[in-house]
Design a protein around this motif. Structure first.
Motif, mmCIF file in Angstrom:
data_model
loop_
_atom_site.group_PDB
_atom_site.id
_atom_site.type_symbol
_atom_site.label_atom_id
_atom_site.label_comp_id
_atom_site.label_asym_id
_atom_site.label_seq_id
_atom_site.Cartn_x
_atom_site.Cartn_y
_atom_site.Cartn_z
ATOM 1 N N ALA A 272 0.819 -1.216 0.000
ATOM 2 C CA ALA A 272 0.000 0.000 0.000
ATOM 3 C C ALA A 272 0.850 1.261 0.000
ATOM 4 N N TYR A 273 2.102 1.141 0.400
ATOM 5 C CA TYR A 273 3.043 2.270 0.447
ATOM 6 C C TYR A 273 3.576 2.629 -0.942
ATOM 7 N N LEU A 274 3.527 1.686 -1.865
ATOM 8 C CA LEU A 274 4.179 1.888 -3.167
ATOM 9 C C LEU A 274 3.634 3.087 -3.954
ATOM 10 N N PRO A 275 2.330 3.354 -3.971
ATOM 11 C CA PRO A 275 1.886 4.563 -4.689
ATOM 12 C C PRO A 275 2.501 5.846 -4.118
ATOM 13 N N TYR A 276 2.653 5.904 -2.804
ATOM 14 C CA TYR A 276 3.314 7.061 -2.190
ATOM 15 C C TYR A 276 4.766 7.131 -2.650
ATOM 16 N N VAL A 277 5.458 5.986 -2.642
ATOM 17 C CA VAL A 277 6.853 5.945 -3.079
ATOM 18 C C VAL A 277 6.970 6.462 -4.508
ATOM 19 N N GLU A 278 6.102 5.983 -5.392
ATOM 20 C CA GLU A 278 6.152 6.406 -6.792
ATOM 21 C C GLU A 278 5.896 7.905 -6.929
ATOM 22 N N ARG A 279 4.945 8.402 -6.152
ATOM 23 C CA ARG A 279 4.633 9.829 -6.223
ATOM 24 C C ARG A 279 5.818 10.675 -5.760
ATOM 25 N N LYS A 280 6.454 10.269 -4.661
ATOM 26 C CA LYS A 280 7.574 11.049 -4.135
ATOM 27 C C LYS A 280 8.788 10.980 -5.060
ATOM 28 N N LEU A 281 9.011 9.826 -5.670
ATOM 29 C CA LEU A 281 10.103 9.742 -6.635
ATOM 30 C C LEU A 281 9.839 10.684 -7.811
#
Length: 351
Positions: A272-281
């Motif tokens: 569930a954290y991956l969309p946040y990771v992608e957005r921050k990258l």
């Protein structure tokens, strides 16, 4: 940039401070807090300490910006000038925080040189003035995180004096790290472990101030330890144990709030954290700055080492993206299968 408030509904009958994740310099940044939120909807999260002067004069979006998913979220301020703290509290309110917390517990040399943090335990009238100034400036809860004393102070006298004066100034809650701080002779790290804990004194304070929420901090490493402290106190605050192994706190909501966990386990939380990771990258963040907070996940579980090793070696590489996290999860799964399948076969054979 002002944030929109999106605080999850808290189950009835629980103090806002029932379970808190402590402010931790260089650890509890926005990336960590989003990951922590995926382990509990109802834990109260705290920022790293930011000084009142930095809030007023510094890069506010960098210092104060946060993701809307982090609510309920408190900002911890460091400072000792009532007017400056009131200005900083107003700015933080405009950013959408849920609480203003005053640091009266940090023993670092940098904080001491700025005449705030734990050394304010010696100046209860000044602390009360700071609380009063912030209360007059903002409608948010204003809280104090303190020690039970510093150096040669008698703990009961020091703690009760500062608490009673803060209550008179309108403080909304007290969070007490149940150790002294030794400003001379111990490092900040040693001050987290060496001075003995005195939980009984914090419980005594609560009995003396029944109308004031009191939470306890220090040495709480398991949910069982937290539940024990909640017999008589309004809340607990967990620091390093909530950083080094977030996995064990996935049961905070069902155990302490009577609510469903946001995810069944830490693996699902990482997905569930991956969309946040992608957005921050996409916004220019470095993957290693995000994944460093994930290295303690799955402690004690087969595959944790493979997961950690993959992140540690691959996330630092130029251009590293979310596939590094997905590959680390696959390494975790492979090791888990290698462990679980023979164990299951052995169990069947012995049945």
């Amino acid at each position: 940039m002002k944030q929109q408030t999106d605080t999850p509904e808290k189950p009835d009958d629980f103090s806002p401070w029932r379970f808190c994740v402590a402010p931790m310099m260089e650890w509890s940044d926005r990336h960590y807090r989003v990951l922590a939120r995926l382990h509990s909807r109802h834990a109260r999260l705290y920022t790293e300490m930011v000084t009142s002067a930095a809030v007023i004069h510094g890069d506010r979006d960098r210092l104060l910006g946060f993701d809307a998913s982090e609510h309920p979220l408190a900002v911890q301020l460091g400072g000792s000038d009532p007017d400056e703290l009131a200005r900083a509290a107003t700015i933080c309110t405009d950013y959408g925080y849920d609480e203003i917390n005053l640091n009266v517990g940090c023993p670092s040399d940098r904080v001491q040189n700025g005449a705030f943090g734990a050394c304010l335990m010696r100046e209860p009238d000044l602390v009360a003035a700071c609380v009063g100034a912030m209360k007059a400036a903002v409608a948010l809860p204003v809280t104090v995180k303190c020690r039970i004393g510093v150096d040669d102070q008698e703990p009961r006298a020091a703690l009760f004096e500062i608490a009673e004066k803060c209550v008179a100034a309108g403080v909304d809650a007290l969070i007490v790290h149940a150790r002294k701080a030794w400003l001379k002779g111990l490092s900040p790290r040693e001050n987290r472990d060496v001075p003995p804990l005195d939980y009984a004194l914090v419980h005594e304070l609560k009995r003396a101030l029944p109308a004031t929420p009191v939470a306890i901090n220090g040495g709480l490493e398991t949910l069982a330890a937290c539940r024990a402290q909640l017999e008589g106190l309004d809340g607990v605050m967990v620091g390093r144990a909530a950083y080094h192994d977030l996995s064990q706190w996935i049961d905070v909501d069902p155990d302490l709030f009577g609510a469903a966990a946001p995810h069944p386990d830490s693996r699902a939380a990482v997905e569930a954290y991956l969309p946040y990771v992608e957005r921050k990258l996409g916004e220019g963040a470095r993957l290693a700055d995000i994944t460093r907070h994930m290295l303690g996940l799955f402690a004690g579980r087969p595959g944790a080492r493979a997961f950690r090793r993959h992140l540690a070696t691959e996330a630092v590489k130029r251009g590293a993206g979310p596939e590094v996290v997905r590959d680390a999860l696959r390494a975790l799964d492979r090791t888990w299968r290698d462990f679980a399948e023979p164990a299951a076969e052995e169990a069947r054979d012995s049945a």
